[in-house]
Design a protein around this motif. Sequence first.
Motif, PDB file in Angstrom:
ATOM      1  N   HIS A 126       0.858  -1.187   0.000  1.00 21.45           N
ATOM      2  CA  HIS A 126       0.000   0.000   0.000  1.00 21.45           C
ATOM      3  C   HIS A 126       0.893   1.235   0.000  1.00 21.45           C
ATOM      4  O   HIS A 126       1.676   1.439   0.928  1.00 21.45           O
ATOM      5  CB  HIS A 126      -0.915   0.018   1.230  1.00 21.45           C
ATOM      6  CG  HIS A 126      -1.867  -1.137   1.287  1.00 21.45           C
ATOM      7  ND1 HIS A 126      -3.044  -1.167   0.584  1.00 21.45           N
ATOM      8  CD2 HIS A 126      -1.790  -2.327   1.941  1.00 21.45           C
ATOM      9  CE1 HIS A 126      -3.676  -2.311   0.816  1.00 21.45           C
ATOM     10  NE2 HIS A 126      -2.929  -3.033   1.640  1.00 21.45           N
ATOM     11  N   VAL A 127       0.785   2.045  -1.049  1.00 22.10           N
ATOM     12  CA  VAL A 127       1.600   3.253  -1.183  1.00 22.10           C
ATOM     13  C   VAL A 127       0.673   4.437  -1.352  1.00 22.10           C
ATOM     14  O   VAL A 127      -0.196   4.443  -2.235  1.00 22.10           O
ATOM     15  CB  VAL A 127       2.555   3.139  -2.388  1.00 22.10           C
ATOM     16  CG1 VAL A 127       3.343   4.426  -2.554  1.00 22.10           C
ATOM     17  CG2 VAL A 127       3.505   1.971  -2.198  1.00 22.10           C
ATOM     18  N   ASP A 128       0.857   5.429  -0.501  1.00 21.90           N
ATOM     19  CA  ASP A 128       0.062   6.646  -0.601  1.00 21.90           C
ATOM     20  C   ASP A 128       0.675   7.555  -1.655  1.00 21.90           C
ATOM     21  O   ASP A 128       1.817   7.377  -2.081  1.00 21.90           O
ATOM     22  CB  ASP A 128       0.015   7.351   0.750  1.00 21.90           C
ATOM     23  CG  ASP A 128      -1.174   8.304   0.867  1.00 21.90           C
ATOM     24  OD1 ASP A 128      -1.885   8.464  -0.143  1.00 21.90           O
ATOM     25  OD2 ASP A 128      -1.375   8.874   1.944  1.00 21.90           O
ATOM     26  N   THR A 129      -0.074   8.558  -2.085  1.00 21.79           N
ATOM     27  CA  THR A 129       0.437   9.497  -3.063  1.00 21.79           C
ATOM     28  C   THR A 129       1.598  10.292  -2.484  1.00 21.79           C
ATOM     29  O   THR A 129       1.716  10.454  -1.266  1.00 21.79           O
ATOM     30  CB  THR A 129      -0.674  10.459  -3.520  1.00 21.79           C
ATOM     31  OG1 THR A 129      -1.262  11.059  -2.360  1.00 21.79           O
ATOM     32  CG2 THR A 129      -1.729   9.707  -4.295  1.00 21.79           C
ATOM     33  N   TYR A 130       2.441  10.792  -3.350  1.00 20.28           N
ATOM     34  CA  TYR A 130       3.672  11.439  -2.923  1.00 20.28           C
ATOM     35  C   TYR A 130       3.386  12.676  -2.093  1.00 20.28           C
ATOM     36  O   TYR A 130       2.527  13.493  -2.440  1.00 20.28           O
ATOM     37  CB  TYR A 130       4.506  11.812  -4.143  1.00 20.28           C
ATOM     38  CG  TYR A 130       5.709  12.656  -3.806  1.00 20.28           C
ATOM     39  CD1 TYR A 130       6.813  12.091  -3.177  1.00 20.28           C
ATOM     40  CD2 TYR A 130       5.722  14.015  -4.096  1.00 20.28           C
ATOM     41  CE1 TYR A 130       7.914  12.855  -2.856  1.00 20.28           C
ATOM     42  CE2 TYR A 130       6.834  14.783  -3.782  1.00 20.28           C
ATOM     43  CZ  TYR A 130       7.921  14.207  -3.166  1.00 20.28           C
ATOM     44  OH  TYR A 130       9.008  14.974  -2.844  1.00 20.28           O
ATOM     45  N   ALA A 131       4.119  12.819  -0.993  1.00 20.60           N
ATOM     46  CA  ALA A 131       4.044  14.003  -0.144  1.00 20.60           C
ATOM     47  C   ALA A 131       5.467  14.396   0.220  1.00 20.60           C
ATOM     48  O   ALA A 131       6.182  13.627   0.870  1.00 20.60           O
ATOM     49  CB  ALA A 131       3.226  13.732   1.121  1.00 20.60           C
ATOM     50  N   SER A 132       5.897  15.566  -0.213  1.00 21.68           N
ATOM     51  CA  SER A 132       7.286  15.983  -0.012  1.00 21.68           C
ATOM     52  C   SER A 132       7.598  16.250   1.453  1.00 21.68           C
ATOM     53  O   SER A 132       8.749  16.256   1.859  1.00 21.68           O
ATOM     54  CB  SER A 132       7.569  17.246  -0.835  1.00 21.68           C
ATOM     55  OG  SER A 132       6.671  18.286  -0.471  1.00 21.68           O
ATOM     56  N   SER A 133       6.556  16.484   2.267  1.00 16.29           N
ATOM     57  CA  SER A 133       6.780  16.809   3.672  1.00 16.29           C
ATOM     58  C   SER A 133       6.763  15.578   4.573  1.00 16.29           C
ATOM     59  O   SER A 133       6.693  15.693   5.786  1.00 16.29           O
ATOM     60  CB  SER A 133       5.714  17.797   4.152  1.00 16.29           C
ATOM     61  OG  SER A 133       4.417  17.228   4.013  1.00 16.29           O
ATOM     62  N   ALA A 134       6.808  14.381   3.995  1.00 16.70           N
ATOM     63  CA  ALA A 134       6.744  13.160   4.798  1.00 16.70           C
ATOM     64  C   ALA A 134       7.999  13.031   5.661  1.00 16.70           C
ATOM     65  O   ALA A 134       9.117  13.219   5.188  1.00 16.70           O
ATOM     66  CB  ALA A 134       6.601  11.943   3.882  1.00 16.70           C
ATOM     67  N   ASP A 135       7.786  12.736   6.939  1.00 11.90           N
ATOM     68  CA  ASP A 135       8.899  12.584   7.880  1.00 11.90           C
ATOM     69  C   ASP A 135       9.347  11.140   8.021  1.00 11.90           C
ATOM     70  O   ASP A 135      10.447  10.885   8.496  1.00 11.90           O
ATOM     71  CB  ASP A 135       8.497  13.124   9.259  1.00 11.90           C
ATOM     72  CG  ASP A 135       8.198  14.621   9.229  1.00 11.90           C
ATOM     73  OD1 ASP A 135       8.838  15.307   8.408  1.00 11.90           O
ATOM     74  OD2 ASP A 135       7.336  15.068  10.003  1.00 11.90           O
ATOM     75  N   SER A 136       8.496  10.210   7.658  1.00  6.28           N
ATOM     76  CA  SER A 136       8.832   8.790   7.811  1.00  6.28           C
ATOM     77  C   SER A 136       9.821   8.377   6.723  1.00  6.28           C
ATOM     78  O   SER A 136       9.869   8.970   5.644  1.00  6.28           O
ATOM     79  CB  SER A 136       7.568   7.937   7.721  1.00  6.28           C
ATOM     80  OG  SER A 136       6.939   8.131   6.480  1.00  6.28           O
ATOM     81  N   PRO A 137      10.633   7.336   6.991  1.00  6.92           N
ATOM     82  CA  PRO A 137      11.578   6.863   5.968  1.00  6.92           C
ATOM     83  C   PRO A 137      10.831   6.265   4.780  1.00  6.92           C
ATOM     84  O   PRO A 137       9.673   5.849   4.899  1.00  6.92           O
ATOM     85  CB  PRO A 137      12.393   5.799   6.717  1.00  6.92           C
ATOM     86  CG  PRO A 137      11.526   5.365   7.844  1.00  6.92           C
ATOM     87  CD  PRO A 137      10.737   6.584   8.244  1.00  6.92           C
ATOM     88  N   PRO A 138      11.463   6.196   3.622  1.00  9.06           N
ATOM     89  CA  PRO A 138      10.784   5.652   2.440  1.00  9.06           C
ATOM     90  C   PRO A 138      10.560   4.155   2.555  1.00  9.06           C
ATOM     91  O   PRO A 138      11.236   3.457   3.319  1.00  9.06           O
ATOM     92  CB  PRO A 138      11.759   5.984   1.306  1.00  9.06           C
ATOM     93  CG  PRO A 138      13.091   6.075   1.963  1.00  9.06           C
ATOM     94  CD  PRO A 138      12.827   6.640   3.326  1.00  9.06           C
ATOM     95  N   MET A 139       9.592   3.658   1.803  1.00  6.41           N
ATOM     96  CA  MET A 139       9.373   2.219   1.704  1.00  6.41           C
ATOM     97  C   MET A 139      10.417   1.649   0.751  1.00  6.41           C
ATOM     98  O   MET A 139      10.552   2.110  -0.384  1.00  6.41           O
ATOM     99  CB  MET A 139       7.968   1.910   1.180  1.00  6.41           C
ATOM    100  CG  MET A 139       7.771   0.437   0.830  1.00  6.41           C
ATOM    101  SD  MET A 139       6.172   0.062   0.099  1.00  6.41           S
ATOM    102  CE  MET A 139       5.163   0.022   1.569  1.00  6.41           C
ATOM    103  N   GLU A 140      11.147   0.649   1.217  1.00  6.29           N
ATOM    104  CA  GLU A 140      12.178   0.009   0.400  1.00  6.29           C
ATOM    105  C   GLU A 140      11.894  -1.487   0.325  1.00  6.29           C
ATOM    106  O   GLU A 140      11.672  -2.143   1.345  1.00  6.29           O
ATOM    107  CB  GLU A 140      13.572   0.260   0.987  1.00  6.29           C
ATOM    108  CG  GLU A 140      13.959   1.729   1.022  1.00  6.29           C
ATOM    109  CD  GLU A 140      15.388   1.926   1.506  1.00  6.29           C
ATOM    110  OE1 GLU A 140      16.315   1.435   0.834  1.00  6.29           O
ATOM    111  OE2 GLU A 140      15.562   2.576   2.564  1.00  6.29           O
TER     112      GLU A 140
END
Length: 418
Positions: A126-140
């Motif tokens: 499950h991937v949400d739409t891009y948000a430049s202000s996201a504080d969480s690490p990326p999904m890898e």
Amino acid sequence: MHPGMKVARATLRGLPANPRRCFSATAFCRRPFEERDYVLLKKKRGYDDQGTLCKLKSGHSYHNHFGVIHHNDIIGKEPRQVVKCGSNEYRIHEPTLADYVRLTPRLVTPIYPHDANLIVSLLDIHVDTYASSADSPPMEILEAGTGHGALTLHLSRALHAGNPPPPPPKSPAFDDEQNMEDAVYDGAGLDELNQKSWQDDRRAILHSLDISAKHSKHARKIVAGFKRGMYARNVDFHVGDVSAWIAQQKASRKTDDPFLSHVFLDLPSSQSHLANVAPALHPNGMLAVFNPSITQIGECVDEIRKQHMPYVLEQVVELGVGTVREWDVRQVKPRATLKKPLGVESEPSSPSTGPVDPEKEQQARDGELAEELLEKQEEEKWAMICRPKAGQMVVGGGFLGLWRRMERSSTADSQAEA
């Protein structure tokens, strides 16, 4: 003015750039075929025709026993229009992902679309739409065993919404400004800086690893060729061993914290890497192992039990052209069936008042020791169960084992240290 030139000029002036995404599958965004696009040629009246995949190049042509189709006759046309080939007519289509995987040249057998779609679905991404202000690490996500690149495309498509629009291509109209930027940034051009900045802003990354440099290079071309590389930028290709790559990532990140959300292993010796994958996998993350034989899945189950790895098996499924059949793969302890050694008779429970026979006493002790040893062997003995669960028959395919990463308990830690 071209939209890409506007974006590049806005970037140079320090203004925010908002490039528009174009979704080629939507009806309102249909565009004519251009050079370097892939087209699927099908006979206009051939309903059973599987089609021919063709990459458009100006001045080239496609030949068959009916005649010739010039690429210049296709360039500029829209999907479902017709081109002539001798006395026959061919309809041009935009190839689907399934068509592209099925018809592209291959060095190894790909994971076919019906299996790849199921694998992506079972990973429950499950991937949400891009948000430049996201504080969480990326999904890898790690895919070990790139192969043909078929599953790579399916996984990248599932992650695509989590990343920002790619930077605009380099425009020759800004050569002077480009040279100026090169001088300012010590040789790093604006195009390279935009690409580096875009990679750092990604919120969903697929690491695709293969032991063969030849296969990795071929898969990179396959991924880059689909829809002009629409999903290629989500993927980082690597060459090497899985365990060595994870150790290298820990060293470069300077942390032992988990960084992978899901791991997919398509390797002949997956069980040898499970212990090294566990520390890099987030708790509650999924580990998927794909093998052609059910005994290889059983080896993974056995290794996880022996090494007390923090995995819990959720399901094992058999993939095929028809339905999906679930398997019961687990290790159990059979019921203890203690057998008395031959030649040893049972001794009376009450002490004997007569003289003691040393030979019989020694036989009794030997019998007790044999029973204790047999009990210990039965306690440590495990049996592997590999049987299909009740369901419909399937044809072909492979086997997929799904484990979930769990928190290592204190008991498991003490057993692992021992």
